[in-house]
Design a protein around this motif. Structure first.
Motif, PDB file in Angstrom:
ATOM      1  N   GLY A  16      10.732   4.640  40.081  1.00 44.40           N
ATOM      2  CA  GLY A  16      10.567   3.609  39.068  1.00 44.40           C
ATOM      3  C   GLY A  16      11.844   2.982  38.565  1.00 44.40           C
ATOM      4  N   THR A  17      12.987   3.326  39.160  1.00 44.35           N
ATOM      5  CA  THR A  17      14.266   2.785  38.692  1.00 44.35           C
ATOM      6  C   THR A  17      14.870   1.757  39.650  1.00 44.35           C
ATOM      7  OG1 THR A  17      15.553   4.561  39.740  1.00 44.35           O
ATOM      8  CG2 THR A  17      14.749   4.931  37.499  1.00 44.35           C
ATOM      9  N   GLY A  18      14.511   1.836  40.929  1.00 47.33           N
ATOM     10  CA  GLY A  18      15.118   0.957  41.914  1.00 47.33           C
ATOM     11  C   GLY A  18      16.544   1.329  42.246  1.00 47.33           C
ATOM     12  N   ALA A  19      16.973   2.526  41.865  1.00 50.51           N
ATOM     13  CA  ALA A  19      18.335   2.996  42.134  1.00 50.51           C
ATOM     14  C   ALA A  19      18.272   4.405  42.676  1.00 50.51           C
ATOM     15  CB  ALA A  19      19.183   2.959  40.866  1.00 50.51           C
ATOM     16  N   THR A  20      19.215   4.738  43.530  1.00 52.37           N
ATOM     17  CA  THR A  20      19.292   6.081  44.087  1.00 52.37           C
ATOM     18  C   THR A  20      20.162   6.962  43.188  1.00 52.37           C
ATOM     19  OG1 THR A  20      21.222   5.530  45.440  1.00 52.37           O
ATOM     20  CG2 THR A  20      19.043   5.186  46.420  1.00 52.37           C
ATOM     21  N   ALA A  21      20.044   8.270  43.398  1.00 50.73           N
ATOM     22  CA  ALA A  21      20.850   9.209  42.619  1.00 50.73           C
ATOM     23  C   ALA A  21      22.335   9.017  42.890  1.00 50.73           C
ATOM     24  CB  ALA A  21      20.431  10.641  42.939  1.00 50.73           C
ATOM     25  N   SER A  22      22.684   8.680  44.129  1.00 56.78           N
ATOM     26  CA  SER A  22      24.095   8.474  44.458  1.00 56.78           C
ATOM     27  C   SER A  22      24.668   7.290  43.688  1.00 56.78           C
ATOM     28  CB  SER A  22      24.258   8.265  45.963  1.00 56.78           C
ATOM     29  OG  SER A  22      23.511   7.147  46.401  1.00 56.78           O
TER      30      SER A  22
ATOM     31  N   ALA B   6      16.611   0.162  36.172  1.00 55.96           N
ATOM     32  CA  ALA B   6      17.113   1.521  35.983  1.00 55.96           C
ATOM     33  C   ALA B   6      17.355   1.864  34.518  1.00 55.96           C
ATOM     34  CB  ALA B   6      18.402   1.720  36.776  1.00 55.96           C
ATOM     35  N   ALA B   7      17.203   0.899  33.616  1.00 53.79           N
ATOM     36  CA  ALA B   7      17.436   1.160  32.196  1.00 53.79           C
ATOM     37  C   ALA B   7      16.403   2.107  31.607  1.00 53.79           C
ATOM     38  CB  ALA B   7      17.441  -0.151  31.413  1.00 53.79           C
ATOM     39  N   VAL B   8      15.317   2.363  32.327  1.00 53.51           N
ATOM     40  CA  VAL B   8      14.271   3.244  31.799  1.00 53.51           C
ATOM     41  C   VAL B   8      14.749   4.696  31.693  1.00 53.51           C
ATOM     42  CG1 VAL B   8      12.404   1.788  32.636  1.00 53.51           C
ATOM     43  CG2 VAL B   8      13.325   3.576  34.125  1.00 53.51           C
ATOM     44  N   ILE B   9      15.802   5.057  32.425  1.00 54.56           N
ATOM     45  CA  ILE B   9      16.283   6.435  32.362  1.00 54.56           C
ATOM     46  C   ILE B   9      17.119   6.691  31.113  1.00 54.56           C
ATOM     47  CG2 ILE B   9      16.325   6.589  34.874  1.00 54.56           C
ATOM     48  CD1 ILE B   9      19.364   6.409  34.755  1.00 54.56           C
ATOM     49  N   GLU B  10      17.547   5.638  30.422  1.00 58.98           N
ATOM     50  CA  GLU B  10      18.384   5.812  29.243  1.00 58.98           C
ATOM     51  C   GLU B  10      17.552   6.315  28.072  1.00 58.98           C
ATOM     52  OE1 GLU B  10      21.538   5.618  29.483  1.00 58.98           O
ATOM     53  OE2 GLU B  10      21.583   4.695  31.478  1.00 58.98           O
ATOM     54  N   GLN B  11      18.218   6.950  27.132  1.00 61.35           N
ATOM     55  CA  GLN B  11      17.527   7.528  25.981  1.00 61.35           C
ATOM     56  C   GLN B  11      16.816   6.463  25.150  1.00 61.35           C
ATOM     57  OE1 GLN B  11      20.144   9.510  23.210  1.00 61.35           O
ATOM     58  NE2 GLN B  11      18.544  10.875  22.453  1.00 61.35           N
ATOM     59  N   ALA B  12      17.441   5.296  25.006  1.00 62.04           N
ATOM     60  CA  ALA B  12      16.851   4.207  24.225  1.00 62.04           C
ATOM     61  C   ALA B  12      16.101   3.205  25.090  1.00 62.04           C
ATOM     62  CB  ALA B  12      17.929   3.486  23.424  1.00 62.04           C
ATOM     63  N   GLY B  13      16.062   3.421  26.402  1.00 62.37           N
ATOM     64  CA  GLY B  13      15.362   2.506  27.292  1.00 62.37           C
ATOM     65  C   GLY B  13      16.092   1.210  27.552  1.00 62.37           C
ATOM     66  N   GLY B  14      17.356   1.134  27.237  1.00 59.42           N
ATOM     67  CA  GLY B  14      18.156  -0.067  27.457  1.00 59.42           C
ATOM     68  C   GLY B  14      19.625   0.286  27.536  1.00 59.42           C
TER      69      GLY B  14
END
Length: 295
Positions: free
Chosen positions: A58-64, A232-240
């Motif tokens: 759901g982020t469109g980004a890889t862990a790397s 990928a902002a969904v992984i942040e604590q504030a969602g942004g």
């Protein structure tokens, strides 16, 4: 030549530039320090990207990519906070600061030289990290001017705040031998609770709140906003990405770090028994010894 016939002394700014060039030369000549300083974030990036290489759902980004952005921020703090915290403590222990007191160079020129050295090494390490991240680990470099401007002010504010914090913490070690332990431990802890080694969505909120008190967490978050897609902002604590709060916290650390530097160095160098470069310690006059009359 001045009107009194005496040669004017160079200003602190020009002396700081000269001192900075000397600091850079001394750093480059220490090949082992150069290799380990630049290799440290690259090795950790390779390890984490190899172990956790899958895409975050759901982020469109890889862990790397996420680790690459965090390691760039860790590299900035490593060349500023860790480098200055250890090097100044070692120079103080080796009486370098005391010997500098016998020269016309003011203390501000010494610290300006350190800042120029940190700026040069920070730019070099960031360039290496961006090259490695974009070529080996899929880090997407920004294509818009606004993203690069965001990266620039995060880099400048983060580097300045971490450098001032490193200067302040250099007064804590009792000796040069203990400097590494005193400086490396808090830096290592901050990397775990700021989203460098562990993704922020897997860190408890109370640890993230502690990390939010320091600049590294906001540097990581801001750089993720520069290099990762908006999804990928969904992984942040504030969602942004919270660029405004990032600028506010990093700016506060620049101002607070400067005040902390002045307070810690004034207390260290003025107190009796200190190295005595910033200001000589004032010695109390001993009362005259009482003489007992001979019987």
């Amino acid at each position: 030549m001045s009107t009194t016939g005496k040669t004017a002394l160079p200003r602190a700014w020009s002396l700081g530039l000269s001192r900075g060039a000397l600091e850079i030369k001394q750093f480059v000549r220490q090949r082992d320090a150069v290799i380990f300083t630049f290799a440290f974030p690259i090795v950790f990036l390779a390890l984490f990207a190899s172990i956790f290489g899958e895409e975050f759902e759901g982020t469109g980004a890889t862990a790397s990519q996420i680790y690459a952005a965090g390691m760039v921020a860790a590299g900035i703090m490593s060349t500023s906070f860790q480098s200055l915290g250890i090097s100044i403590a070692v120079e103080r222990d080796e009486k370098v600061l005391r010997r500098l007191r016998g020269t016309p160079m003011p203390p501000s020129a010494y610290f300006l030289g350190k800042v120029w050295m940190v700026l040069a090494t920070g730019l070099a390490e960031t360039a290496v990290m961006l090259l490695v991240g974009s070529t080996l680990f899929g880090l997407d470099l920004p294509t818009s001017v606004s993203k690069w401007l965001t990266f620039a002010w995060i880099f400048v504010l983060g580097l300045a705040g971490c450098a001032l914090l490193g200067i302040a913490i250099s007064s804590l070690p009792k000796s040069g031998k203990s400097a590494s332990s005193v400086v490396v431990l808090p830096f290592l802890i901050l990397q775990f609770i700021s989203g460098v080694f562990i993704p922020v969505n897997q860190i408890p909120d109370w640890l993230l709140n502690i990390g939010a008190l320091f600049p590294l967490k906001w540097m990581c978050q801001g750089l993720r906003g520069v290099f990762l897609p908006e999804s990928a902002a969904v992984i942040e604590q504030a969602g942004g990405w919270e660029y405004g709060k990032t600028a506010l916290v990093l700016g506060a650390w620049v101002v607070g770090g400067l005040v902390l530097c002045l307070l810690t160095f004034r207390r260290w160098y003025v107190r009796p028994g200190g190295p005595g470069w910033w200001r000589p310690a004032r010695r109390r006059a001993r009362p005259p010894a009482r003489r007992t009359p001979c019987p």
